[in-house]
Motif scaffolding. Structure first.
Motif, short mmCIF file in Angstrom:
data_model
loop_
_atom_site.label_atom_id
_atom_site.label_comp_id
_atom_site.label_asym_id
_atom_site.label_seq_id
_atom_site.Cartn_x
_atom_site.Cartn_y
_atom_site.Cartn_z
N TYR A 1 -1.95 -1.45 -3.96
CA TYR A 1 -2.94 -0.41 -3.68
C TYR A 1 -2.22 0.93 -3.63
O TYR A 1 -1.18 1.06 -3.00
CB TYR A 1 -3.65 -0.66 -2.34
CG TYR A 1 -4.43 -1.94 -2.34
CD1 TYR A 1 -5.74 -1.98 -2.80
CD2 TYR A 1 -3.85 -3.13 -1.89
CE1 TYR A 1 -6.45 -3.17 -2.82
CE2 TYR A 1 -4.55 -4.32 -1.91
CZ TYR A 1 -5.85 -4.33 -2.37
OH TYR A 1 -6.55 -5.50 -2.39
N VAL B 1 0.87 -1.18 0.00
CA VAL B 1 0.00 0.00 0.00
C VAL B 1 0.91 1.23 0.00
O VAL B 1 1.64 1.48 0.96
CB VAL B 1 -0.93 0.03 1.24
CG1 VAL B 1 -1.83 1.26 1.18
CG2 VAL B 1 -1.74 -1.25 1.34
N GLY C 1 -5.61 -1.44 -6.88
CA GLY C 1 -6.70 -0.76 -6.21
C GLY C 1 -6.29 0.68 -5.98
O GLY C 1 -5.20 0.95 -5.49
#
Length: 196
Positions: free
Chosen positions: A141, A70, A173
């Motif tokens: 992400y 992330v 994402g």
């Protein structure tokens, strides 16, 4: 999957309650809300920079010592770089090599910028580099925190087109945080409205 449930942060006497959210691979989720709610604090939590005070955060698995899947691209890209390093050194530090070279053209990063320091290129140019740096191969992400808020319309369009292609190709994402509801409706599959 990236998921946040019943979560919040406490800063002294200040409490921030986050909205529940779920971000799946390949999804583009917009987060809209007024200033001061804690959207950037939410981004820090999702990127593993700030620990939750309460609630549950589900992150993708990753090995200790490897890069967080992330990544957070912030609005003020000048704060994301070590001012002593050249652009190339900063990119190599994240990418652990020169693999970033394949993304330079897609994001409009000129090869001539690589030997400059962050203060020697414009904010829009630095934001393009910031995105290339965040898109290391292990990124699953990407949190886009007002990444095009201060850029001209042509640059905004180029960046979002490049991100759209990259997200589709890699099934990334994207959590797109913005005060621009029109932008969110244009680039996202769904928009979450966060109110106080």
């Amino acid at each position: 999957m990236l998921q946040l449930r019943n979560a919040g942060l406490e800063y002294g006497n200040t409490q921030i309650r986050f909205p529940d959210l779920t971000l799946s691979p390949g999804q583009r989720l917009g987060l809209f809300g007024p200033s001061g709610l804690g959207k950037s604090s939410l981004a820090k939590v999702l990127a593993g920079i700030e620990p939750l005070s309460q609630g549950e955060l589900t992150l993708p698995d990753f090995a200790k010592g490897s890069a967080n899947p992330v990544q957070w691209a912030i609005q003020q890209s000048e704060f994301a770089f070590n001012p002593r390093l050249t652009i190339k050194q900063s990119l190599r530090e994240s990418w652990r090599g020169d693999g970033f070279m394949v993304l330079l053209d897609l994001y409009g990063v000129e090869p001539g910028w690589l030997n400059r320091r962050p203060s020697q290129i414009s904010g829009g140019q630095l934001q393009r580099v910031n995105l290339v740096r965040a898109l290391i191969p292990s990124t699953e992400y990407l949190i886009c925190d007002e990444i095009t808020a201060h850029l001209d319309m042509i640059t905004q369009q180029q960046i979002w087109q490049a991100l759209d292609e990259e997200a589709y190709r890699r099934k990334l994402g994207l959590l797109v945080i913005s005060h621009d509801e029109d932008l969110l409706n244009l680039v996202c599959d769904d928009v979450l409205h966060w109110t106080a």
